[in-house]
Motif scaffolding. Structure first.
Motif, PDB file in Angstrom:
ATOM      1  N   PRO A   1      27.490  99.824  17.755  1.00 30.31           N
ATOM      2  CA  PRO A   1      28.336 100.485  18.752  1.00 30.31           C
ATOM      3  C   PRO A   1      28.179 102.000  18.780  1.00 30.31           C
ATOM      4  O   PRO A   1      28.456 102.628  19.799  1.00 30.31           O
ATOM      5  CB  PRO A   1      29.756 100.095  18.351  1.00 30.31           C
ATOM      6  CG  PRO A   1      29.675  99.537  17.002  1.00 30.31           C
ATOM      7  CD  PRO A   1      28.259  99.126  16.752  1.00 30.31           C
ATOM      8  N   SER A   2      27.717 102.593  17.689  1.00 31.63           N
ATOM      9  CA  SER A   2      27.562 104.048  17.644  1.00 31.63           C
ATOM     10  C   SER A   2      26.365 104.542  18.440  1.00 31.63           C
ATOM     11  O   SER A   2      26.318 105.692  18.850  1.00 31.63           O
ATOM     12  CB  SER A   2      27.402 104.516  16.194  1.00 31.63           C
ATOM     13  OG  SER A   2      28.588 104.304  15.490  1.00 31.63           O
ATOM     14  N   THR A   3      25.387 103.666  18.649  1.00 32.19           N
ATOM     15  CA  THR A   3      24.153 104.102  19.306  1.00 32.19           C
ATOM     16  C   THR A   3      23.874 103.387  20.626  1.00 32.19           C
ATOM     17  O   THR A   3      22.902 103.718  21.294  1.00 32.19           O
ATOM     18  CB  THR A   3      22.954 103.901  18.356  1.00 32.19           C
ATOM     19  OG1 THR A   3      22.875 102.518  17.988  1.00 32.19           O
ATOM     20  CG2 THR A   3      23.098 104.759  17.106  1.00 32.19           C
ATOM     21  N   ALA A   4      24.709 102.428  21.005  1.00 31.09           N
ATOM     22  CA  ALA A   4      24.476 101.669  22.240  1.00 31.09           C
ATOM     23  C   ALA A   4      24.584 102.579  23.452  1.00 31.09           C
ATOM     24  O   ALA A   4      25.537 103.334  23.597  1.00 31.09           O
ATOM     25  CB  ALA A   4      25.478 100.530  22.358  1.00 31.09           C
ATOM     26  N   LYS A   5      23.596 102.513  24.309  1.00 27.00           N
ATOM     27  CA  LYS A   5      23.577 103.282  25.552  1.00 27.00           C
ATOM     28  C   LYS A   5      23.387 102.295  26.693  1.00 27.00           C
ATOM     29  O   LYS A   5      22.707 101.295  26.563  1.00 27.00           O
ATOM     30  CB  LYS A   5      22.434 104.284  25.539  1.00 27.00           C
ATOM     31  CG  LYS A   5      22.494 105.249  24.370  1.00 27.00           C
ATOM     32  CD  LYS A   5      22.435 106.664  24.852  1.00 27.00           C
ATOM     33  CE  LYS A   5      22.312 107.641  23.731  1.00 27.00           C
ATOM     34  NZ  LYS A   5      23.527 107.973  23.077  1.00 27.00           N
ATOM     35  N   GLY A   6      23.979 102.593  27.825  1.00 24.86           N
ATOM     36  CA  GLY A   6      23.824 101.721  28.977  1.00 24.86           C
ATOM     37  C   GLY A   6      24.851 100.603  28.985  1.00 24.86           C
ATOM     38  O   GLY A   6      25.823 100.626  28.238  1.00 24.86           O
ATOM     39  N   PRO A   7      24.617  99.601  29.853  1.00 23.94           N
ATOM     40  CA  PRO A   7      25.577  98.502  30.011  1.00 23.94           C
ATOM     41  C   PRO A   7      25.755  97.717  28.710  1.00 23.94           C
ATOM     42  O   PRO A   7      24.782  97.409  28.019  1.00 23.94           O
ATOM     43  CB  PRO A   7      24.952  97.617  31.086  1.00 23.94           C
ATOM     44  CG  PRO A   7      23.954  98.475  31.769  1.00 23.94           C
ATOM     45  CD  PRO A   7      23.481  99.476  30.763  1.00 23.94           C
ATOM     46  N   ILE A   8      27.009  97.400  28.415  1.00 28.41           N
ATOM     47  CA  ILE A   8      27.318  96.593  27.227  1.00 28.41           C
ATOM     48  C   ILE A   8      28.223  95.447  27.635  1.00 28.41           C
ATOM     49  O   ILE A   8      28.858  95.485  28.684  1.00 28.41           O
ATOM     50  CB  ILE A   8      28.000  97.423  26.102  1.00 28.41           C
ATOM     51  CG1 ILE A   8      29.321  98.020  26.589  1.00 28.41           C
ATOM     52  CG2 ILE A   8      27.048  98.474  25.560  1.00 28.41           C
ATOM     53  CD1 ILE A   8      30.149  98.684  25.489  1.00 28.41           C
ATOM     54  N   ARG A   9      28.264  94.438  26.797  1.00 30.27           N
ATOM     55  CA  ARG A   9      29.177  93.299  26.957  1.00 30.27           C
ATOM     56  C   ARG A   9      29.947  93.166  25.658  1.00 30.27           C
ATOM     57  O   ARG A   9      29.479  93.576  24.585  1.00 30.27           O
ATOM     58  CB  ARG A   9      28.406  92.008  27.245  1.00 30.27           C
ATOM     59  CG  ARG A   9      27.528  92.030  28.470  1.00 30.27           C
ATOM     60  CD  ARG A   9      28.281  92.025  29.767  1.00 30.27           C
ATOM     61  NE  ARG A   9      29.011  90.769  29.960  1.00 30.27           N
ATOM     62  CZ  ARG A   9      29.785  90.531  30.993  1.00 30.27           C
ATOM     63  NH1 ARG A   9      29.955  91.433  31.941  1.00 30.27           N
ATOM     64  NH2 ARG A   9      30.415  89.391  31.120  1.00 30.27           N
ATOM     65  N   LEU A  10      31.130  92.571  25.732  1.00 28.85           N
ATOM     66  CA  LEU A  10      31.985  92.400  24.577  1.00 28.85           C
ATOM     67  C   LEU A  10      32.248  90.913  24.375  1.00 28.85           C
ATOM     68  O   LEU A  10      32.449  90.179  25.332  1.00 28.85           O
ATOM     69  CB  LEU A  10      33.322  93.110  24.807  1.00 28.85           C
ATOM     70  CG  LEU A  10      33.256  94.535  25.356  1.00 28.85           C
ATOM     71  CD1 LEU A  10      34.656  95.072  25.618  1.00 28.85           C
ATOM     72  CD2 LEU A  10      32.491  95.438  24.398  1.00 28.85           C
ATOM     73  N   ARG A  11      32.253  90.483  23.100  1.00 29.06           N
ATOM     74  CA  ARG A  11      32.577  89.089  22.792  1.00 29.06           C
ATOM     75  C   ARG A  11      33.272  89.032  21.439  1.00 29.06           C
ATOM     76  O   ARG A  11      33.162  89.931  20.626  1.00 29.06           O
ATOM     77  CB  ARG A  11      31.334  88.213  22.799  1.00 29.06           C
ATOM     78  CG  ARG A  11      30.387  88.422  21.639  1.00 29.06           C
ATOM     79  CD  ARG A  11      29.223  87.466  21.692  1.00 29.06           C
ATOM     80  NE  ARG A  11      28.299  87.760  20.602  1.00 29.06           N
ATOM     81  CZ  ARG A  11      27.028  87.454  20.613  1.00 29.06           C
ATOM     82  NH1 ARG A  11      26.503  86.854  21.663  1.00 29.06           N
ATOM     83  NH2 ARG A  11      26.257  87.743  19.587  1.00 29.06           N
ATOM     84  N   ARG A  12      33.979  87.929  21.245  1.00 33.70           N
ATOM     85  CA  ARG A  12      34.655  87.698  19.973  1.00 33.70           C
ATOM     86  C   ARG A  12      33.624  87.502  18.875  1.00 33.70           C
ATOM     87  O   ARG A  12      32.520  87.021  19.129  1.00 33.70           O
ATOM     88  CB  ARG A  12      35.515  86.429  20.031  1.00 33.70           C
ATOM     89  CG  ARG A  12      36.810  86.619  20.749  1.00 33.70           C
ATOM     90  CD  ARG A  12      37.743  87.390  19.884  1.00 33.70           C
ATOM     91  NE  ARG A  12      39.117  87.190  20.306  1.00 33.70           N
ATOM     92  CZ  ARG A  12      40.108  87.708  19.665  1.00 33.70           C
ATOM     93  NH1 ARG A  12      39.912  88.429  18.587  1.00 33.70           N
ATOM     94  NH2 ARG A  12      41.325  87.532  20.097  1.00 33.70           N
ATOM     95  N   VAL A  13      33.977  87.874  17.668  1.00 25.64           N
ATOM     96  CA  VAL A  13      33.094  87.679  16.515  1.00 25.64           C
ATOM     97  C   VAL A  13      32.969  86.202  16.262  1.00 25.64           C
ATOM     98  O   VAL A  13      33.911  85.459  16.358  1.00 25.64           O
ATOM     99  CB  VAL A  13      33.652  88.395  15.276  1.00 25.64           C
ATOM    100  CG1 VAL A  13      32.835  88.072  14.040  1.00 25.64           C
ATOM    101  CG2 VAL A  13      33.705  89.889  15.505  1.00 25.64           C
TER     102      VAL A  13
END
Length: 119
Positions: free
Chosen positions: A107-119
């Motif tokens: 999460p510290s380096t993600a750039k651009g579109p992201i998606r979120l999901r449960r662990v």
């Protein structure tokens, strides 16, 4: 020394010599994050992310914009970066993962579109 996560933005704080004496008390990555501690809107975004994911089938994802729209209504675009910060804090808490193209990313380096999901 072990890295920490910023209490505001959720990005990784790498140990540096300048913090050696006070590393136990370091909570923020910058003066800006120290000034903008999580507020009611930030907590509402975290809650929204969790609630939206609870309504999805296991393994399904959401976009941070869905939480921003739920919390901000017509002004949702202003909440996009706060929604990403909320997602990074939830990653640190072990609640969710951030993915890009189906792969878990830092999460510290993600750039651009992201998606979120449960662990």
């Amino acid at each position: 020394m072990e890295d920490k996560t910023c209490a505001t933005c959720g990005r990784r704080i790498e140990w540096r010599k300048k913090w050696a004496r006070d590393w136990e008390n370091v909570r923020y990555c910058s003066d800006a994050c120290r000034r903008h501690k999580p507020n009611d809107t930030d907590r509402a975004l975290e809650t929204s992310i969790v609630e939206l994911l609870d309504r999805r089938a296991a393994g399904k994802t959401i976009c941070p914009s869905e939480a921003a729209k739920q919390v901000g209504g017509d002004a949702w675009r202003d909440l996009m970066e706060p929604a990403r910060r909320a997602a990074r804090r939830l990653v640190d808490a072990g609640t969710i993962e951030i993915t890009q193209q189906g792969h878990v990313v830092d999460p510290s380096t993600a750039k651009g579109p992201i998606r979120l999901r449960r662990v």
